[in-house]
Enzyme design. Structure first.
Site, PDB file in Angstrom:
ATOM      1  N   ASP A   1       0.927  -1.123   0.103  1.00  0.00           N
ATOM      2  CA  ASP A   1       0.111  -0.140   0.020  1.00  0.00           C
ATOM      3  C   ASP A   1       1.115   1.109  -0.004  1.00  0.00           C
ATOM      4  O   ASP A   1       1.488   1.723   1.020  1.00  0.00           O
ATOM      5  CB  ASP A   1      -0.868  -0.041   1.257  1.00  0.00           C
ATOM      6  CG  ASP A   1      -1.592   1.092   1.305  1.00  0.00           C
ATOM      7  OD1 ASP A   1      -1.640   2.135   0.670  1.00  0.00           O
ATOM      8  OD2 ASP A   1      -2.871   1.274   2.341  1.00  0.00           O
TER       9      ASP A   1
ATOM     10  N   ARG B   1      -8.765  13.105  -4.777  1.00  0.00           N
ATOM     11  CA  ARG B   1      -8.842  12.315  -3.757  1.00  0.00           C
ATOM     12  C   ARG B   1      -9.490  11.111  -4.609  1.00  0.00           C
ATOM     13  O   ARG B   1     -10.356  11.007  -5.198  1.00  0.00           O
ATOM     14  CB  ARG B   1     -10.065  12.880  -2.782  1.00  0.00           C
ATOM     15  CG  ARG B   1     -10.300  12.085  -1.714  1.00  0.00           C
ATOM     16  CD  ARG B   1     -11.059  13.329  -0.655  1.00  0.00           C
ATOM     17  NE  ARG B   1      -9.724  14.311  -0.380  1.00  0.00           N
ATOM     18  CZ  ARG B   1      -9.013  14.129   0.485  1.00  0.00           C
ATOM     19  NH1 ARG B   1      -8.954  12.987   1.189  1.00  0.00           N
ATOM     20  NH2 ARG B   1      -7.997  14.936   0.586  1.00  0.00           N
TER      21      ARG B   1
HETATM   22  C1  LIG Z   1      -4.274   7.372   3.391  1.00  0.00           C
HETATM   23  C2  LIG Z   1      -4.104   6.019   3.441  1.00  0.00           C
HETATM   24  C3  LIG Z   1      -4.911   5.187   2.948  1.00  0.00           C
HETATM   25  C4  LIG Z   1      -6.606   5.450   2.696  1.00  0.00           C
HETATM   26  O1  LIG Z   1      -6.851   6.407   1.983  1.00  0.00           O
HETATM   27  P1  LIG Z   1      -8.512   7.089   2.022  1.00  0.00           P
HETATM   28  O2  LIG Z   1      -8.346   7.467   0.610  1.00  0.00           O
HETATM   29  O3  LIG Z   1      -8.291   7.971   2.993  1.00  0.00           O
HETATM   30  O4  LIG Z   1      -9.503   5.812   1.985  1.00  0.00           O
HETATM   31  C5  LIG Z   1      -4.741   3.749   2.912  1.00  0.00           C
HETATM   32  N1  LIG Z   1      -3.659   3.244   3.191  1.00  0.00           N
HETATM   33  C6  LIG Z   1      -2.665   4.036   3.764  1.00  0.00           C
HETATM   34  C7  LIG Z   1      -1.434   3.508   3.981  1.00  0.00           C
HETATM   35  C8  LIG Z   1      -2.872   5.722   3.642  1.00  0.00           C
HETATM   36  O5  LIG Z   1      -1.855   6.101   4.154  1.00  0.00           O
END
Ligand SMILES: *Cc1c(COP(=O)(O)O)cnc(C)c1O
Length: 417
Positions: free
Chosen positions: A199, A234
């Site tokens: 991620d 976003r």
């Molecule tokens: C920000 C983030 C997300 C989630 O993003 P959203 O768009 O707020 O759902 C997922 N994983 C990590 C590591 C993040 O920092």
């Protein structure tokens, strides 16, 4: 249509929009997960594609009239694949969390085990927190950082993986300031037969420009947001190997989402196009230089940085030696015109709503055009505010200086406040 074209303005909404624009213009935006998109990205996100239903994928839609939506999505996918050197891209996830949900559903059944980074050590909610869908649907195991170095404890990852045989290992985090060792995660995953998902929500912009190693050669699935260092709208994004493409696509739609947000996909196309331009590398390099400079200035000011510094766009201050809580620091900075967030630091005992850390990022300020010498001034504002958290008058005077400082870095000059 005549009603839509009527000049009557929604005064209530205009007032809110204008206050928000002013807030963004006159405060220092240091939330590590935020950025300012270009006016071209803003415009694409406000385009007529907001009107279009396009459930399905290019050439496989459930609605008519999708020929241009198909062109748009093909263009966006192509740019994502090119930017990251990936075999397959899905650009439909509404956000990073839904990208992760789709990825999990593609490779896991309820009750399967996931090994992800502990929220308290920098991981994201979706990596296994009990309050997240991940914690409710899967058996979530977590790894953390070493107490001595505050770098990821890869031996611990390996030991848990060996013992518990998780089906999925998740690497990547929200408040970890160091480079993640993807080859190491790959070999741990291989030894226990797990799928590896990375991620890269936070550091995708650094990966896109080669300033953070790419997870793409190592992980079957890579998820991301598009709005953090990548500086797009976003939204979410999934990259994967061809072998996982169908499972991923099926889980994004119809698995967990309905119609894609085509206007946001248009904005993603613009942002990915910008990220493919050579000057995006200069931007990301400056983000890193600014973060190094800010880290050094804060350390000089007496603050302890988790892991001793940073390799990325973010730093995490451990406030415990200064006797402050994260909550108190965030509140004081807010009064001083600096927007940031409290954050847990590894091994701390406070509740999340109080926390002992402060996370700061340089991606948004760098977009405004700030360079290293500006970081010295920003650090002075921060240090002064943190030393006078109980002195409201002083914090307000800092805010006036911050406001004046921000005038040197115009934001959206074309937009009417
Ligand atoms: C920000 C983030 C997300 C989630 O993003 P959203 O768009 O707020 O759902 C997922 N994983 C990590 C590591 C993040 O920092």
């Amino acid at each position: 249509m005549s009603r839509h074209n009527a000049p009557a303005r929604d005064e209530q909404l205009q007032a809110i929009l204008s206050r928000e624009l002013n807030r963004q213009r006159h405060k220092l935006e240091m939330i590590a997960s935020e950025n300012f998109v270009s006016e071209a990205v803003l415009a694409a996100g406000a385009s007529v594609f907001t009107n279009k239903y396009a459930e399905g994928y290019p050439d496989r839609r459930y609605y008519g009239g999708c020929e241009f939506a198909d062109e748009l999505e093909n263009l966006t996918q192509g740019r994502a694949r090119k930017l990251f050197g990936a075999e397959h891209a899905n650009v439909q996830p509404h956000c990073g969390s839904s990208a992760n949900m789709a990825a999990y559903f593609a490779v896991l059944k309820p009750g399967d085990a996931i090994l992800g980074m502990d929220l308290a050590h920098g991981g994201h909610l979706t990596h296994g927190a009990p309050v997240s869908f991940a914690g409710r649907l899967f058996r979530c195991l977590s790894y953390g950082v070493r107490k001595d170095t505050e770098y990821i404890d890869y031996d611990q990852v390996a030991a848990i993986a060996e013992r518990e045989k998780p089906r999925l290992i998740v690497a990547g985090a929200s408040s970890y300031p160091r480079v993640v060792d993807f080859p190491r995660f790959r070999s741990i995953a291989d030894r226990c037969g797990a799928t590896l998902m990375v991620d890269m929500a936070h550091f995708a912009g650094l990966v896109a420009t080669g300033l953070h190693p790419s997870p793409v050669p190592y992980a079957e699935i890579v998820t991301s947001t598009t709005h953090k260092t990548l500086r797009g709208p976003r939204g979410g994004l999934i990259l994967c190997r061809r072998s996982h493409a169908k499972a991923i696509d099926d889980q994004v739609f119809p698995g967990i989402q309905g119609g894609p947000l085509m206007h946001i996909i248009a904005a993603k196309a613009v942002a990915l196009g910008e990220a493919l331009e050579p000057d995006f590398i200069d931007y990301q390099r400056q983000v890193l230089r600014n973060c190094q400079r800010l880290a050094a200035a804060l350390a000089d000011g007496g603050y302890r940085l988790v892991s001793g510094g940073t390799d990325t766009h973010l730093i995490l201050i451990d406030l415990r030696p200064s006797g402050l809580t994260g909550h108190a620091a965030q509140t004081a900075l807010d009064l001083a015109g600096i927007t940031a967030n409290k954050n847990a630091v590894p091994f701390e005992k406070e509740r999340f709503s109080v926390a002992s850390g402060l996370r700061l990022g340089t991606a948004a300020l760098t977009t405004r055009g700030m360079v290293e010498t500006d970081m010295d001034e920003v650090a002075e504002f921060i240090v002064e505010a943190l030393r006078h958290t109980d002195d409201e008058g002083r914090l307000k005077r800092i805010r006036l200086r911050v406001e004046e400082f921000t005038q040197r870095f115009p934001l959206y000059p074309g937009l009417a406040g």
